[in-house]
Motif scaffolding. Structure first.
Motif, PDB file in Angstrom:
ATOM      1  N   LEU A 110     117.739 -20.015 114.492  1.00  0.00           N
ATOM      2  CA  LEU A 110     116.774 -20.016 115.589  1.00  0.00           C
ATOM      3  C   LEU A 110     115.468 -20.603 115.058  1.00  0.00           C
ATOM      4  CD1 LEU A 110     117.438 -16.489 117.105  1.00  0.00           C
ATOM      5  CD2 LEU A 110     118.275 -18.690 117.909  1.00  0.00           C
ATOM      6  N   LEU A 111     115.166 -21.815 115.503  1.00  0.00           N
ATOM      7  CA  LEU A 111     113.952 -22.512 115.067  1.00  0.00           C
ATOM      8  C   LEU A 111     112.809 -22.170 116.014  1.00  0.00           C
ATOM      9  CD1 LEU A 111     115.612 -25.983 114.521  1.00  0.00           C
ATOM     10  CD2 LEU A 111     115.105 -24.274 112.794  1.00  0.00           C
ATOM     11  N   PRO A 112     111.582 -22.101 115.494  1.00  0.00           N
ATOM     12  CA  PRO A 112     110.432 -21.849 116.363  1.00  0.00           C
ATOM     13  C   PRO A 112     110.294 -22.953 117.420  1.00  0.00           C
ATOM     14  CG  PRO A 112     109.833 -21.552 114.064  1.00  0.00           C
ATOM     15  CD  PRO A 112     111.200 -22.161 114.083  1.00  0.00           C
ATOM     16  N   THR A 113     110.085 -22.570 118.661  1.00  0.00           N
ATOM     17  CA  THR A 113     109.992 -23.519 119.771  1.00  0.00           C
ATOM     18  C   THR A 113     108.861 -24.514 119.566  1.00  0.00           C
ATOM     19  OG1 THR A 113     110.912 -21.878 121.264  1.00  0.00           O
ATOM     20  CG2 THR A 113     109.729 -23.699 122.270  1.00  0.00           C
ATOM     21  N   LEU A 114     107.700 -24.046 119.124  1.00  0.00           N
ATOM     22  CA  LEU A 114     106.576 -24.961 118.940  1.00  0.00           C
ATOM     23  C   LEU A 114     106.826 -25.933 117.794  1.00  0.00           C
ATOM     24  CD1 LEU A 114     103.571 -22.557 119.592  1.00  0.00           C
ATOM     25  CD2 LEU A 114     104.612 -24.213 121.150  1.00  0.00           C
ATOM     26  N   GLN A 115     107.550 -25.500 116.773  1.00  0.00           N
ATOM     27  CA  GLN A 115     107.909 -26.418 115.685  1.00  0.00           C
ATOM     28  C   GLN A 115     108.879 -27.485 116.192  1.00  0.00           C
ATOM     29  OE1 GLN A 115     106.631 -26.828 112.700  1.00  0.00           O
ATOM     30  NE2 GLN A 115     107.987 -28.520 112.310  1.00  0.00           N
ATOM     31  N   LYS A 116     109.827 -27.092 117.058  1.00  0.00           N
ATOM     32  CA  LYS A 116     110.755 -28.077 117.637  1.00  0.00           C
ATOM     33  C   LYS A 116     109.988 -29.092 118.486  1.00  0.00           C
ATOM     34  CE  LYS A 116     113.684 -24.821 119.135  1.00  0.00           C
ATOM     35  NZ  LYS A 116     114.829 -24.203 119.810  1.00  0.00           N
TER      36      LYS A 116
END
Length: 127
Positions: A110-116
């Protein structure tokens, strides 16, 4: 007078550079808008706790602040990046009912949304 540096353009992965006090990489605002529009609304959040459906509802003033935050991160100045942006959560989901060995589990990241979103803006700069 605006100057461009070839070596700096390469360091900024082909993104625009401008000369103010020093060379600066920029992310065009429309790259952020395009990235927000293209986000899948069904994605889970990472450690930042931000879901993509919320990002798609952000107001213009909030998107402008987010854009500045992204540019500051790209130029390694100003604001500190939240630690949650650089942390990936890994959850294991069972492949079968009652798994009894590691091979019967499937890890998901689960990657951070803002990083994506930030990464998506950078990729658009490479096109």
């Amino acid at each position: 007078m605006q100057q461009h540096f070839d070596w700096y353009n390469e360091a900024c992965l082909g993104l625009e550079t401008t000369m103010a006090e020093e060379p600066r990489c920029t992310i065009p605002f429309h790259h952020l808008l395009d990235s927000v529009k293209q986000m899948s609304s069904g994605q889970s959040s990472g450690l930042d706790g931000v879901v993509s459906a919320i990002v798609q509802l952000l107001s213009w003033p909030t998107l402008i602040v987010l854009h500045k935050l992204f540019e500051d991160r790209l130029n390694l100045r100003g604001h500190h990046v939240p630690k949650s942006w650089d942390t990936i959560l890994v959850h294991c989901i069972p492949k079968v009912v009652g798994p009894d060995s590691l091979s019967k589990w499937r890890p998901i990241s689960l990657l951070p949304t803002l990083q994506k979103l930030f990464s998506s803006c950078l990729i658009k700069g490479l096109d």
